[in-house]
Scaffold this motif. Sequence first.
Motif, short mmCIF file in Angstrom:
data_model
loop_
_atom_site.label_atom_id
_atom_site.label_comp_id
_atom_site.label_asym_id
_atom_site.label_seq_id
_atom_site.Cartn_x
_atom_site.Cartn_y
_atom_site.Cartn_z
N ALA A 1 -17.49 -26.79 3.66
CA ALA A 1 -18.61 -25.94 3.28
C ALA A 1 -19.92 -26.66 3.58
CB ALA A 1 -18.53 -25.59 1.79
N PRO B 1 -21.29 -21.49 2.82
CA PRO B 1 -20.74 -21.11 4.13
C PRO B 1 -19.61 -22.06 4.52
CG PRO B 1 -23.14 -21.40 4.20
CD PRO B 1 -22.65 -22.01 2.94
N VAL B 2 -18.43 -21.52 4.65
CA VAL B 2 -17.30 -22.35 5.04
C VAL B 2 -17.05 -22.20 6.54
CG1 VAL B 2 -16.20 -22.41 2.79
CG2 VAL B 2 -15.68 -20.53 4.34
N ARG B 3 -16.69 -23.31 7.16
CA ARG B 3 -16.35 -23.30 8.58
C ARG B 3 -14.85 -23.10 8.70
NH1 ARG B 3 -20.12 -27.92 8.73
NH2 ARG B 3 -18.37 -29.34 9.03
N ASP C 1 -19.43 -28.50 13.63
CA ASP C 1 -18.16 -27.79 13.74
C ASP C 1 -17.05 -28.68 14.30
OD1 ASP C 1 -20.08 -25.92 13.19
OD2 ASP C 1 -19.51 -24.51 14.76
N PRO D 1 -18.64 -21.43 11.44
CA PRO D 1 -18.87 -20.84 10.11
C PRO D 1 -18.61 -19.34 10.10
CG PRO D 1 -20.96 -21.33 11.18
CD PRO D 1 -19.89 -21.92 12.05
N ASP E 1 -14.71 -30.85 12.05
CA ASP E 1 -13.57 -30.26 11.34
C ASP E 1 -12.28 -30.51 12.11
OD1 ASP E 1 -15.55 -29.37 9.65
OD2 ASP E 1 -15.59 -27.35 10.49
N THR F 1 -20.87 -14.77 3.86
CA THR F 1 -20.43 -16.08 3.40
C THR F 1 -20.10 -15.99 1.92
OG1 THR F 1 -21.00 -18.44 3.33
CG2 THR F 1 -22.73 -16.90 2.80
N TYR G 1 -20.33 -17.15 8.66
CA TYR G 1 -21.55 -16.36 8.83
C TYR G 1 -21.90 -16.11 10.29
CZ TYR G 1 -24.22 -20.80 9.36
OH TYR G 1 -24.70 -22.03 9.76
N SER G 2 -21.26 -16.83 11.21
CA SER G 2 -21.47 -16.54 12.63
C SER G 2 -20.93 -15.17 13.01
CB SER G 2 -20.82 -17.62 13.50
OG SER G 2 -21.51 -18.84 13.40
#
Length: 441
Positions: free
Chosen positions: A318, A144-146, A208, A278, A211, A359, A280-281
């Motif tokens: 990730a 999962p990448v943000r 988060d 991410p 980043d 993701t 996946y959110s």
Amino acid sequence: MKKGSKLVSLLLVLALTLGICASASAETITLKIAHNYDFVTIPNAVIEAAERLNERYAAEGKDIKIEFETDYQRISWTEYTQNLIFAYKNGDCPDIFSVSDVPTMAAVGMLLDISELNTDAFVDGAFNAYTVDGVTYAMPFDLPVRVIYYNKQVLVNYGWTLEEAEALPAKVAAGEFTWEDFVQLCADVKNAGACTWGLAHRPGAGNDFLDVLQTLGGRYYDENGKLVFDEAGVLRFFQFIYDAANTLEITPHDLSQQGWPAINTMAGDGSCFAYYGPIYSSTYVAAAVEKDPETFAKDVAFMMFPASQYNDKPFVVAAPQGMAINANTKYPEICKDLLAELANNSYDLLANHASTIFTLSSVKAANELEAITTNPIVANTTYMADYAVTVPSIDGLSTYTSELHNNIVQLELGQITPEEATANMKVQLELNLDEDEISFE
């Protein structure tokens, strides 16, 4: 000849009968598997892999059948981790379980060393978060990448063409669109009335924010994976947080009090131009505005964190989700066989998991499968695996992010200055972390 033939036939019947009996009496091994919160496709991939492993065992003549007892929960990750540690100390820990705080679990001694697992099939660095002192303790199931979400329709309303809006991620990857350009764009679309707000973030503490800290040239760990308080970097980060809410006014003052439902809606319906978190959110963001993946993908796209005057290249971070094996399981080799099966043979199950939760996969070959390459949300993000930074296991990181967010709340409300926030955070980290856990720069 007749008697001999009858004897051979009897022997064949006996052999077949014994074989059937042996197969029928195969040892059934029941493994307990635990998982927390959403994305049960993670443990389900293990269970499906076991069915294939059972077939392989049978073909190899091994009288073993793997079955499972499941324990899926929906509690805080801190409570989940503490429950597992308590269960381990009481001899009732699951055989395989999802992990969050690997350094703490490793320190307790509850994680099986799986360093022998071949990592060649995985994206470079995927195991960083699950390696402590050179020992690998868990397997990443995804990548999962943000990223930064942005609303293409907001840009169209602002005056861009749809083609220009869709070309933005490529410009970021090429270094042609910087963080400073992005922040200015957030202000411009908001001031032009194309949206209500320019930039949103998660409501509570979390990684988060790190980043943005990294984009602004700050660092929070050193080359040895030790936590670092980079005073100059933290000050720049806090200055941005303060300015976003109080000077540029692209972020609501009370964003941390609004909660996930409001923020997900804001990120999904275009009332806010951009949001970072991410990919996946997307599951929650799309659901909040009742959009299916195809419709959501028409409105929202993803870009990496751009280069800035303090950071010379774009990146994504990730944060793999994964599973570990109980160090005291009765069946260590079988549990390791299951992870190897997923990594080397059944990675299509990992691709299905990744596609389901939007993701990328931790296994390189899985990212080339149709489940991902045709997924409307992630199909255009597979290139990000080449830019992904995977963070190592860092002791004390949860304390760091908690203190970071405490000051974010006050900064956005205008209650303290960036200088005061930096000083406050430094004092709290000095009080709550030992010298061997953090260094100050």
